[in-house]
Design an enzyme around this catalytic site. Structure first.
Site, mmCIF file in Angstrom:
data_model
loop_
_atom_site.group_PDB
_atom_site.id
_atom_site.type_symbol
_atom_site.label_atom_id
_atom_site.label_comp_id
_atom_site.label_asym_id
_atom_site.label_seq_id
_atom_site.Cartn_x
_atom_site.Cartn_y
_atom_site.Cartn_z
ATOM 1 N N ILE A 145 10.326 -24.579 43.939
ATOM 2 C CA ILE A 145 10.845 -24.299 45.282
ATOM 3 C C ILE A 145 11.994 -23.289 45.234
ATOM 4 O O ILE A 145 12.394 -22.752 46.268
ATOM 5 C CB ILE A 145 11.305 -25.575 46.010
ATOM 6 N N SER A 146 12.521 -23.008 44.060
ATOM 7 C CA SER A 146 13.654 -22.090 43.921
ATOM 8 C C SER A 146 13.198 -20.642 44.027
ATOM 9 O O SER A 146 12.360 -20.196 43.243
ATOM 10 C CB SER A 146 14.332 -22.305 42.564
ATOM 11 N N PRO A 147 13.749 -19.870 44.985
ATOM 12 C CA PRO A 147 13.368 -18.457 45.094
ATOM 13 C C PRO A 147 13.609 -17.654 43.807
ATOM 14 O O PRO A 147 12.714 -16.895 43.392
ATOM 15 C CB PRO A 147 14.225 -17.945 46.258
#
Length: 219
Positions: free
Chosen positions: A11-13
């Site tokens: 989920i981390s850009p």
């Protein structure tokens, strides 16, 4: 296996920008999940690899590289068969570097300034100032794109990967208005046509947006 390990969460850009680069370079790698909410990034084993306790972290056969922007440039420099993704020409590279710094400062920091207070202190309200900072980022992206397909011109680069990973996540907070940011929307749609985009960024971006969109309120 290649011996390349990427630590992070999908989920981390910033993690997803690294995954886009790894997939574009057709590199095999192991993905090791680091659960930030469970504090795994502050365990001694991880701190020995990255004292800054941030994700992503790249371990390339014992070579440790932190920060997504440093990682994507390192990967292209070491493994790419050409320099298209991160040009050696100084003028072209300066443009790519600018967009990378733009992502780090004008795109990702507005995102962090919204999501960090939520995850750390359950702050669910987004001030007008914070929302305007997101819109400013969208506006600059619109200008940078101009009549070009990518953020630095005619060629896809790591700057597109980093900016797109962040921009596709900012949708959790502020939507892209079609009349104001048509070029940004078209650019994201163009990147979605890449054969590796969905797995490397699309899935994680949707998880991120779905996780946050109903939890936060614009003031």
């Amino acid at each position: 296996m290649s011996g390349i390990v990427l630590y992070g969460l999908d989920i981390s850009p910033p993690v997803r920008s690294c995954q886009l680069t790894l997939r574009a370079l057709e590199l095999e790698y192991e993905f090791k999940v680091v659960d930030l909410l469970a504090g795994e990034h502050r365990k001694e084993e991880f701190l020995q690899k990255n004292p800054q306790h941030t994700i992503p972290l790249l371990d390339d056969n014992g070579v440790l590289v932190c920060d997504s922007h440093a990682i994507v440039c390192y990967l292209v420099g070491k493994y790419a068969k050409s320099d298209e993704l991160y040009p050696k020409d100084l003028v072209k590279r300066a443009q790519v570097d600018h967009r990378l710094y733009f992502d780090a400062s004008a795109l990702f920091m507005p995102l962090r300034n919204i999501c960090a207070p939520y995850f750390c202190n359950n702050v669910t309200e987004i001030s007008r100032e914070k929302a305007d900072n997101v819109r400013d980022g969208y506006g600059h992206l619109e200008t940078f794109l101009g009549d070009n397909p990518y953020v630095t011109g005619d060629t896809l680069t790591v700057a597109d990967f980093c900016c797109a990973a962040t921009a596709s996540s900012l949708l959790a907070f502020v939507q892209l208005e079609a009349d104001k940011y048509p070029k940004v929307i078209a650019w994201l749609e163009r990147l979605q046509e890449l054969p590796y985009y969905e797995e490397a960024n699309g899935v994680g971006a949707r998880k991120y947006v779905d996780l946050l969109k109903d939890q936060l309120t614009l003031l």
